[in-house]
Design an enzyme around this catalytic site. Structure first.
Site, short mmCIF file in Angstrom:
data_model
loop_
_atom_site.label_atom_id
_atom_site.label_comp_id
_atom_site.label_asym_id
_atom_site.label_seq_id
_atom_site.Cartn_x
_atom_site.Cartn_y
_atom_site.Cartn_z
N GLY A 81 22.15 35.94 54.81
CA GLY A 81 23.18 36.83 55.33
C GLY A 81 22.68 38.17 55.80
N ALA A 82 21.36 38.32 55.95
CA ALA A 82 20.80 39.61 56.33
C ALA A 82 20.40 39.66 57.80
CB ALA A 82 19.58 39.93 55.46
N SER A 110 18.51 30.49 57.83
CA SER A 110 18.91 29.12 58.16
C SER A 110 17.86 28.45 59.03
CB SER A 110 20.27 29.09 58.85
OG SER A 110 20.24 29.84 60.06
N ASP A 147 15.82 31.46 67.16
CA ASP A 147 15.44 31.54 65.75
C ASP A 147 14.49 30.42 65.36
OD1 ASP A 147 17.10 33.69 65.68
OD2 ASP A 147 18.72 32.68 64.61
#
Length: 403
Positions: free
Chosen positions: A124-125, A130, A184
């Site tokens: 969550g940063a 993921s 990503d």
């Protein structure tokens, strides 16, 4: 450290030794926010925070997954066609989706797997934990059930990195259901220490760009530890707005398959033909692609001040035109601007919380961290204190024998 933790924890919970341990890094994006799903340009680096996946084959078709971040065990008989639900199980969807993409292709997984996940990429940063999980899972599965199982020493350097990244992206966009770009997964798979990755998200062409100033400059990540509830819905809204703008531009000038096809001249000529919201979204994408190009040139010249200037410009555009920042992120960037030796800062990730990435002169790192610790609570009303990580550029996915 993460590989050691994954290996030893696997042995403890499964009472046997893993066949392989793969690890993949998180990333920060120096410039190129929200351009990836518009088939644009991005400039990420991998950071020395990693997710590790230890794996061993089974013979009964069962898949067992554990994580040091979650209690309990996720067990499925065969790979599922639909994502799992429930907070204690949904984390496993990133791995299960990748396994489904690899099975029968890069790897044969019909016998099943035991997997153990460990790592230090904060969830969550905005550092893409993921994607790191997806790419590490893909490499581990390839190591167990693919060609790498026959020659791991060779596979360590000859992993099919692009194919593993693509499998992770297909899993996240298909099985998990997040309409994200490719950046990503490519960063986690292909980046190298001492380099940034110049990625064309349409053609998938990549170029390694020297990022060799780490003796003089450091990458500092400030995790605001804030994630607003509207983050996911707003992300999907931006994707839809960009599709709408693409269709409008295609009707106006033709040949526009994504906002990547809109250059500055076309935007200026037709800006008044767009509603105000869409005009701002397109302006961000057009100018952000330009910022990536100029940042690449600056890195080639070793001009970190110019890269930093583009980072500040990028944040302003993400805040004002794309409207994905928030007061917490803005507060950290403002602190960065007021700290001598910080040459650039911007939000990284999807926005509405998460992290700021700053490019900081080595001599100013301690001062910047102290200013964040002192100044951030005075600017925002949050209970959680920010976390700061001083990062080094890192290699992408790795695969090693367990022994």
């Amino acid at each position: 450290m993460t590989t050691t933790e994954a290996r030893t924890t696997f042995s403890t919970v499964y009472d046997r030794t893993p066949a392989v341990v793969a690890s993949a890094p998180g990333r920060v994006n120096l410039v190129g926010g929200h351009t990836d799903y518009n088939e644009g340009l991005v400039l990420p680096i991998a950071v020395d925070l990693r997710i590790a996946v230890a794996a061993a084959p089974r013979e009964d078709g069962r898949f067992r997954l554990r994580s040091t971040d979650f209690a309990g065990e996720v067990v499925v008989d065969g790979l599922p066609d639909e994502p799992l639900h429930g907070e204690d199980r949904s984390w496993a969807n990133y791995s299960l989706g990748v396994l489904g993409e690899l099975d029968g292709g890069l790897a044969r997984l019909d016998g099943g797997l035991d997997l153990l996940v460990a790592g230090d990429v904060p969830r969550g940063a905005g550092l893409s934990s993921s994607a790191a999980l997806e790419v590490a899972t893909a490499a581990a599965a390839y190591g167990v059930g693919g060609e790498a199982g026959n020659d791991l020493d060779s596979a360590r350097e000859e992993l099919p990195r692009r194919e593993l990244a693509e499998a992770g992206w297909r899993a996240e966009t298909g099985f998990v259901g997040l309409d994200c770009g490719i950046m990503d997964q490519y960063a986690s798979a292909l980046c190298r220490a001492g380099e940034a990755l110049f990625l064309d998200c349409r053609s998938r062409e990549t170029e390694a760009v020297p990022f060799d100033g780490e003796s003089a400059y450091r990458v500092v990540v400030v995790d605001t530890r804030v994630e607003h509830e509207l983050a996911e819905s707003a992300y999907n809204d931006r994707v839809a707005e960009c599709r709408d703008a693409t269709e409008r531009f295609d009707r106006l000038v033709g040949g526009v398959d994504s906002l990547r096809d809109v250059d500055r001249d076309a935007f200026v000529a037709h800006a008044d033909d767009l509603p105000g919201t869409l005009r701002r979204r397109v302006r961000h994408v057009v100018t952000e692609n330009e910022r990536v190009r100029t940042s690449v040139e600056a890195l080639r010249d070793g001009d970190f001040d110019a890269v930093g200037a583009r980072m500040y410009e990028s944040h302003a555009s993400l805040r004002d035109d794309y409207e994905v920042s928030c007061r917490e992120l803005d507060a950290v960037v403002d602190i960065a601007r007021g700290t001598e030796g910080v040459v650039g800062a911007r939000m990284t990730g999807g926005g509405f919380g998460g992290s700021v990435v700053a490019l900081v002169s080595s001599h100013a790192v301690d001062d910047f961290r102290a200013r964040v610790d002192r100044g951030y609570p005075d600017r925002v009303d949050v209970d959680a204190e920010p976390r700061t990580f001083v990062c080094t550029s890192a290699d992408g996915v790795r695969l090693d024998r367990s022994a």
